[in-house]
Motif scaffolding. Structure first.
Motif, PDB file in Angstrom:
ATOM      1  N   GLY A  93      37.166  35.851 -29.994  1.00 25.83           N
ATOM      2  CA  GLY A  93      37.001  35.258 -28.671  1.00 25.83           C
ATOM      3  C   GLY A  93      35.557  35.244 -28.234  1.00 25.83           C
ATOM      4  N   ALA A  94      34.824  36.337 -28.514  1.00 30.39           N
ATOM      5  CA  ALA A  94      33.411  36.406 -28.134  1.00 30.39           C
ATOM      6  C   ALA A  94      32.609  35.324 -28.830  1.00 30.39           C
ATOM      7  N   ALA A  95      32.898  35.086 -30.117  1.00 26.92           N
ATOM      8  CA  ALA A  95      32.169  34.059 -30.857  1.00 26.92           C
ATOM      9  C   ALA A  95      32.462  32.675 -30.297  1.00 26.92           C
ATOM     10  N   LYS A  96      33.732  32.411 -29.994  1.00 27.80           N
ATOM     11  CA  LYS A  96      34.077  31.096 -29.443  1.00 27.80           C
ATOM     12  C   LYS A  96      33.368  30.853 -28.116  1.00 27.80           C
ATOM     13  N   VAL A  97      33.333  31.862 -27.259  1.00 21.21           N
ATOM     14  CA  VAL A  97      32.680  31.701 -25.957  1.00 21.21           C
ATOM     15  C   VAL A  97      31.179  31.498 -26.130  1.00 21.21           C
ATOM     16  N   ALA A  98      30.551  32.311 -26.979  1.00 19.94           N
ATOM     17  CA  ALA A  98      29.103  32.189 -27.182  1.00 19.94           C
ATOM     18  C   ALA A  98      28.737  30.820 -27.737  1.00 19.94           C
ATOM     19  N   LEU A  99      29.487  30.355 -28.718  1.00 19.44           N
ATOM     20  CA  LEU A  99      29.201  29.036 -29.300  1.00 19.44           C
ATOM     21  C   LEU A  99      29.482  27.917 -28.303  1.00 19.44           C
ATOM     22  N   ALA A 100      30.528  28.082 -27.495  1.00 17.25           N
ATOM     23  CA  ALA A 100      30.833  27.061 -26.489  1.00 17.25           C
ATOM     24  C   ALA A 100      29.743  26.984 -25.436  1.00 17.25           C
ATOM     25  N   VAL A 101      29.195  28.125 -25.031  1.00 13.08           N
ATOM     26  CA  VAL A 101      28.079  28.124 -24.069  1.00 13.08           C
ATOM     27  C   VAL A 101      26.876  27.386 -24.652  1.00 13.08           C
ATOM     28  N   LYS A 106      23.558  22.435 -24.984  1.00  8.72           N
ATOM     29  CA  LYS A 106      23.051  21.301 -25.755  1.00  8.72           C
ATOM     30  C   LYS A 106      23.542  19.984 -25.161  1.00  8.72           C
ATOM     31  N   ASN A 107      24.787  19.968 -24.755  1.00  4.99           N
ATOM     32  CA  ASN A 107      25.364  18.757 -24.172  1.00  4.99           C
ATOM     33  C   ASN A 107      24.698  18.408 -22.838  1.00  4.99           C
ATOM     34  N   ALA A 108      24.311  19.440 -22.069  1.00  7.98           N
ATOM     35  CA  ALA A 108      23.662  19.221 -20.770  1.00  7.98           C
ATOM     36  C   ALA A 108      22.194  18.864 -20.909  1.00  7.98           C
ATOM     37  N   SER A 109      21.629  19.114 -22.110  1.00 10.05           N
ATOM     38  CA  SER A 109      20.227  18.802 -22.399  1.00 10.05           C
ATOM     39  C   SER A 109      19.301  19.490 -21.404  1.00 10.05           C
ATOM     40  N   GLU A 110      18.338  18.721 -20.798  1.00  6.05           N
ATOM     41  CA  GLU A 110      17.333  19.341 -19.927  1.00  6.05           C
ATOM     42  C   GLU A 110      17.922  19.861 -18.620  1.00  6.05           C
ATOM     43  N   ASN A 111      19.164  19.497 -18.297  1.00  3.10           N
ATOM     44  CA  ASN A 111      19.786  19.957 -17.055  1.00  3.10           C
ATOM     45  C   ASN A 111      20.499  21.297 -17.220  1.00  3.10           C
ATOM     46  N   LEU A 126      31.780  29.386 -15.366  1.00  2.00           N
ATOM     47  CA  LEU A 126      31.635  29.086 -16.790  1.00  2.00           C
ATOM     48  C   LEU A 126      32.777  28.196 -17.273  1.00  2.00           C
ATOM     49  N   GLU A 127      33.988  28.494 -16.845  1.00  2.00           N
ATOM     50  CA  GLU A 127      35.117  27.653 -17.251  1.00  2.00           C
ATOM     51  C   GLU A 127      34.911  26.217 -16.789  1.00  2.00           C
ATOM     52  N   GLN A 128      34.389  26.047 -15.589  1.00  2.00           N
ATOM     53  CA  GLN A 128      34.128  24.711 -15.077  1.00  2.00           C
ATOM     54  C   GLN A 128      33.030  24.020 -15.878  1.00  2.00           C
ATOM     55  N   PHE A 129      31.982  24.784 -16.235  1.00  2.00           N
ATOM     56  CA  PHE A 129      30.847  24.238 -16.976  1.00  2.00           C
ATOM     57  C   PHE A 129      31.275  23.753 -18.363  1.00  2.00           C
ATOM     58  N   LEU A 130      32.206  24.476 -18.983  1.00  2.00           N
ATOM     59  CA  LEU A 130      32.620  24.150 -20.347  1.00  2.00           C
ATOM     60  C   LEU A 130      33.542  22.935 -20.415  1.00  2.00           C
ATOM     61  N   LYS A 131      34.007  22.443 -19.269  1.00  2.00           N
ATOM     62  CA  LYS A 131      34.860  21.248 -19.282  1.00  2.00           C
ATOM     63  C   LYS A 131      34.115  20.027 -19.810  1.00  2.00           C
ATOM     64  N   SER A 132      32.788  20.093 -19.798  1.00  2.00           N
ATOM     65  CA  SER A 132      32.001  18.962 -20.301  1.00  2.00           C
ATOM     66  C   SER A 132      32.164  18.778 -21.808  1.00  2.00           C
ATOM     67  N   LEU A 133      32.711  19.789 -22.496  1.00  2.00           N
ATOM     68  CA  LEU A 133      32.881  19.707 -23.943  1.00  2.00           C
ATOM     69  C   LEU A 133      34.106  18.884 -24.342  1.00  2.00           C
ATOM     70  N   VAL A 134      34.998  18.624 -23.386  1.00  2.00           N
ATOM     71  CA  VAL A 134      36.238  17.889 -23.658  1.00  2.00           C
ATOM     72  C   VAL A 134      36.042  16.420 -23.285  1.00  2.00           C
ATOM     73  N   PRO A 135      36.461  15.486 -24.135  1.00  2.00           N
ATOM     74  CA  PRO A 135      37.187  15.645 -25.415  1.00  2.00           C
ATOM     75  C   PRO A 135      36.311  15.440 -26.635  1.00  2.00           C
ATOM     76  N   ASN A 136      35.010  15.176 -26.431  1.00  2.00           N
ATOM     77  CA  ASN A 136      34.166  14.768 -27.560  1.00  2.00           C
ATOM     78  C   ASN A 136      33.845  15.904 -28.525  1.00  2.00           C
TER      79      ASN A 136
END
Length: 679
Positions: A93-101, A106-111, A126-136
């Motif tokens: 779980g720790a690895a998944k969270v760290a990699l997702a962050v 990276k997805n947010a780039s300079e922002n 954090l849960e809200q921030f990670l929603k940007s990873l779905v679905p791509n």
């Protein structure tokens, strides 16, 4: 308002940050009162320090290199995830969270710096921030699983992770992802994910081997991808590649998807048990890599599916005991393009198992085996199991299969650095730095189907070697036999001449015998700062010593010290006059005679005597010093005993040597019978 970043560094991290050795950091800490204090509740034996405090101190003292930021990815990642290694019991779980962050940054780039929440709302934010990873990048189901992992991480550790990873440079995401996997899974070995450690010699070997035949535009497939270190390593070296991975474990695939995005490799993944449900039924890949589990026991449904597919491919039946290994070896063959190659790491048993003779012959008869490279032990993490690399190809329809190329690298170091060179040379018919050769189908039919390189390539001894071995063995045997005559007692001593004791005493109660402590550290990272190197007497008579570290003021072995192994069956012995500093093995007592009241050789004879045999009911009993009894004799009587016993001990040692030389002479005679027709 965001909180101050509180990443945590170990002493090793600080040394890497400052570009010095770890002892230098320990010296700074010991000699400077203003050196930052460890983080509260950090492990005493592995203290952690606040990142900003360390950077500030190094900068103030003029010890921070000007270019530290350009080389600091590893240190920044360590600082961010060190709290996870001590506070989270769920490395997955720790690895998944760290990699997702990392992926979200990276997805947010300079922002990305817009997202740096306080501890008060870190979990929800954090849960809200990670929603940007779905679905791509990941699926909504994977995001939901991430939410469960986030809630299990302590707030302080999560804040450190989020703020720390924000500092990673844009061009360092792949490196940071690899380090996260290495730190959190580095000691996991072969587990439910397959291979957690992606930087092992085995993975590097697989990448280098597969790269010899993988060209631009290739389709690269790993049916047992684990965390995809090999798959992404190969895919990243090829332009315009199509990268496909599959694994049985959903968490493994989630981590692989995040890693692929962070590495900048476009890849697709499936979750499937390929033994019963082919995840890519129509795929014809140019390169297939696979590090499958070894000796997997199959269920009835799995075995039926495997037996059917192997029979369809080769027309042979396979025994259930090795069906798993066979399945992982043959599955890639049915998914190769006409010019494709599969690189599969297996246990050596597939090369020689007696119930797979027909299986191997059919593989070779249909031209499916290009090469087999036997590899050294300990190539894999946390295990010394041996391995072999199979290079496979699609079935040959010509009816005239090429011979199998064989290479024996079982006695080499760093095979991962040379595998590409060896494979290229073998394919071009050139010599290599290791034993190589080939085996045709006709030779397999006449000599057997064994494909283990070390056995097939073993050279029969020449006539000169046979004669030399025969003559040398008998000469050594004769020399030892003569030397035994020299130490044979001239006569049996009279029983009345052997001194007898009227009393005994526990060895721990004899004041003239002291116990000596010679503690050592084999791990350079964990050793104390004020240590120096010494040798470790790992076996009797200091055979096969290794270098360890001891305190500068530590006691070391002196001539006459008595080494008493903790395990009762192992004999005690007297340390000799060896050059250098020596310490005892970790599982042994060291006794020292403080005056001339006892002869060390006499004490050893008593310790090893039958009356001190000890049995605590376990399979290998452990000695207790308090249970060792010493018959009390004066020094003159002890000398009489030693004078009788020492020749017998020498005789015993000579007898051991004679037994070994007798065996060597027997082998030399047998070799003459078998190989000596031309003499």
């Amino acid at each position: 308002m965001t909180t101050a970043y509180q990443g945590q560094l170990s002493l090793k991290d600080i040394a890497e940050l400052a570009g010095v050795g770890r002892p230098a950091v320990s010296n700074w800490r010991a000699r400077n009162e203003n050196f930052p204090s460890p983080v509260e509740d950090s492990p005493p034996r592995r203290p952690l320090f606040h990142f900003d405090e360390i950077v500030g101190w190094l900068e103030k003292e003029g010890l921070l290199p000007d270019d530290w930021k350009t080389k600091a990815t590893n240190v920044l990642v360590s600082a961010a995830i060190n709290p996870l290694t001590t506070n989270s019991g769920d490395n997955t779980g720790a690895a998944k969270v760290a990699l997702a962050v990392l992926a979200a940054y990276k997805n947010a780039s300079e922002n990305r710096y817009d997202f740096l929440p306080d501890a008060s709302d870190i979990h929800a934010s954090l849960e809200q921030f990670l929603k940007s990873l779905v679905p791509n990048i990941i699926s909504s189901a994977q995001l939901e699983a991430l939410g469960e992992s986030i809630t299990s991480i302590p707030t302080a550790a999560l804040v450190t992770l989020v703020h720390g990873l924000a500092r990673i440079n844009d061009d360092s995401y792949g490196t940071a992802a690899q380090m996260i996997v290495e730190v959190l899974f580095g000691n996991a070995g072969r587990s439910v994910f397959g291979h957690h450690t992606t930087s092992t010699a085995a993975s590097t070997l697989m990448i280098n081997a597969a790269s010899t035949t993988t060209e631009a535009g290739a389709t690269v497939f790993d049916p047992t991808c684990g965390l995809s270190g090999v798959l992404l390593g190969v895919g990243s070296r090829v332009d315009d590649s199509t990268v496909i991975g599959n694994d049985l474990n959903p968490d493994s695939v989630s981590i692989s998807m995040l890693r692929a995005y962070l590495d900048g490799v476009e890849a697709s993944f499936t979750v499937s048990d390929l033994l019963v449900n082919d995840p890519q039924p129509g795929l014809q890949a140019d390169t297939i890599v696979s590090e499958p589990p070894f000796s997997l026991r199959l269920g009835s449904e799995q075995f039926e599916s495997v037996a059917e597919s192997v029979n369809a491919l080769l027309g042979v039946k396979i025994p259930p005991t090795v069906a798993g290994d066979v399945a992982f070896l043959t599955y890639p063959i049915s998914h190769l393009s006409s010019e494709g190659r599969a690189y599969v790491l297996t246990a050596p048993s597939l090369c020689s198992h007696p119930r797979l003779d027909e299986f191997r012959q059919k593989l070779v008869a249909r031209g499916m085996v290009e090469a087999i490279v036997q590899l050294p032990q300990k190539l894999l993490t946390t295990t010394s199991i041996a391995t072999t690399l199979w290079v496979l190809r699609a079935p040959d329809q010509s009816g005239n299969p090429a011979p199998v190329l064989l290479a024996d690298a079982s006695n080499t170091e760093s095979p991962e650095e040379h595998i590409a060179e060896w494979l290229t040379a073998m394919r071009n018919g050139k010599t290599t730095t290791i034993p190589t050769g080939s085996l045709s189908l006709a030779e397999m039919v006449t000599t057997g189907s064994n494909l283990l390189p070390s056995q097939v390539l073993a050279q029969a001894p020449s006539s000169e070697e046979l004669l030399d071995d025969f003559n040398d063995a008998w000469a050594d045997l004769s020399t030892t036999a003569d030397s035994i005559k020299a130490v044979l007692p001239t006569g049996k001593p009279e029983a009345g001449e052997i001194p007898t004791a009227s009393s005994t005493e526990s060895i721990t109660k004899i004041e003239s015998i002291a116990r000596v402590s010679t503690r050592s550290w084999a791990n350079d990272e964990k050793r104390p700062d004020d240590t120096i190197s010494a040798q470790l007497a790992t076996r009797r008579k200091n055979k096969n010593p290794v270098e360890v570290f001891i305190k500068t003021d530590a006691q070391t072995l002196l001539p006459g010290d008595i080494i008493v192994p903790l395990m009762a069956p192992a004999p005690a012995w007297v340390f000799g006059n060896e050059e250098g500093k020596w310490v005892a093995p970790p599982h042994a007592f060291v006794l020292r005679v403080k005056d001339d009241s006892f002869l060390p050789a006499y004490l050893v004879a008593c310790i090893n005597a039958p009356f001190n045999a000890y049995d605590d009911g376990t399979r290998i009993p452990r000695r207790r010093l308090s249970e060792i009894k010493i018959p009390l004799l004066d020094i003159a009587e002890q000398k009489k005993v030693v004078d009788v016993i020492e020749p017998l001990q020498q005789l015993s040692q000579q007898a051991e040597q004679l037994a070994a030389q007798s065996e060597a002479s027997t082998s030399a005679v047998a070799n003459l019978i078998y190989f000596g027709a031309d003499i």
